[in-house]
Write a protein that holds these residues in place. Sequence first.
Motif, PDB file in Angstrom:
ATOM      1  N   MET A 105      19.785  13.836 -22.109  1.00 13.14           N
ATOM      2  CA  MET A 105      20.004  13.074 -20.884  1.00 13.14           C
ATOM      3  C   MET A 105      20.417  13.965 -19.712  1.00 13.14           C
ATOM      4  O   MET A 105      19.992  13.752 -18.586  1.00 13.14           O
ATOM      5  N   TRP A 106      21.284  14.925 -19.946  1.00 11.72           N
ATOM      6  CA  TRP A 106      21.834  15.730 -18.852  1.00 11.72           C
ATOM      7  C   TRP A 106      20.866  16.777 -18.342  1.00 11.72           C
ATOM      8  O   TRP A 106      20.863  17.069 -17.142  1.00 11.72           O
ATOM      9  N   THR A 107      20.076  17.350 -19.201  1.00 12.29           N
ATOM     10  CA  THR A 107      19.149  18.390 -18.757  1.00 12.29           C
ATOM     11  C   THR A 107      18.163  17.866 -17.715  1.00 12.29           C
ATOM     12  O   THR A 107      18.062  18.460 -16.629  1.00 12.29           O
ATOM     13  N   PRO A 108      17.455  16.775 -17.946  1.00 14.57           N
ATOM     14  CA  PRO A 108      16.561  16.270 -16.896  1.00 14.57           C
ATOM     15  C   PRO A 108      17.316  15.824 -15.641  1.00 14.57           C
ATOM     16  O   PRO A 108      16.810  15.980 -14.528  1.00 14.57           O
ATOM     17  N   LEU A 109      18.520  15.298 -15.817  1.00 17.48           N
ATOM     18  CA  LEU A 109      19.312  14.880 -14.667  1.00 17.48           C
ATOM     19  C   LEU A 109      19.642  16.077 -13.779  1.00 17.48           C
ATOM     20  O   LEU A 109      19.467  16.031 -12.559  1.00 17.48           O
ATOM     21  N   PHE A 110      20.106  17.161 -14.377  1.00 15.96           N
ATOM     22  CA  PHE A 110      20.448  18.343 -13.589  1.00 15.96           C
ATOM     23  C   PHE A 110      19.217  19.006 -12.987  1.00 15.96           C
ATOM     24  O   PHE A 110      19.274  19.544 -11.878  1.00 15.96           O
ATOM     25  N   VAL A 111      18.107  18.980 -13.669  1.00 17.28           N
ATOM     26  CA  VAL A 111      16.863  19.509 -13.102  1.00 17.28           C
ATOM     27  C   VAL A 111      16.460  18.678 -11.891  1.00 17.28           C
ATOM     28  O   VAL A 111      16.064  19.215 -10.856  1.00 17.28           O
ATOM     29  N   GLY A 112      16.588  17.367 -11.987  1.00 18.95           N
ATOM     30  CA  GLY A 112      16.280  16.494 -10.856  1.00 18.95           C
ATOM     31  C   GLY A 112      17.194  16.735  -9.671  1.00 18.95           C
ATOM     32  O   GLY A 112      16.747  16.772  -8.516  1.00 18.95           O
ATOM     33  N   ILE A 113      18.491  16.913  -9.932  1.00 18.21           N
ATOM     34  CA  ILE A 113      19.436  17.211  -8.851  1.00 18.21           C
ATOM     35  C   ILE A 113      19.097  18.539  -8.208  1.00 18.21           C
ATOM     36  O   ILE A 113      19.119  18.672  -6.974  1.00 18.21           O
ATOM     37  N   PHE A 114      18.759  19.547  -9.009  1.00 18.91           N
ATOM     38  CA  PHE A 114      18.402  20.857  -8.474  1.00 18.91           C
ATOM     39  C   PHE A 114      17.167  20.764  -7.580  1.00 18.91           C
ATOM     40  O   PHE A 114      17.137  21.324  -6.479  1.00 18.91           O
TER      41      PHE A 114
END
Length: 54
Positions: A18-27
Amino acid sequence: MRAILTVENFASNLVLTMWTPLFVGIFIAIITYALWPRNKATFDVAAQMPLRED
């Protein structure tokens, strides 16, 4: 060796998925904001701030 499904393993896998795609999206959103042409004037003014003599 047999893998055992535990709460810790499930929570760890859930966080990773869950967190990996979220942080990629934020980046990607931050990079898009920084490179958007409409924001160029604001960033140009901010870049000149250290060079101004008040």
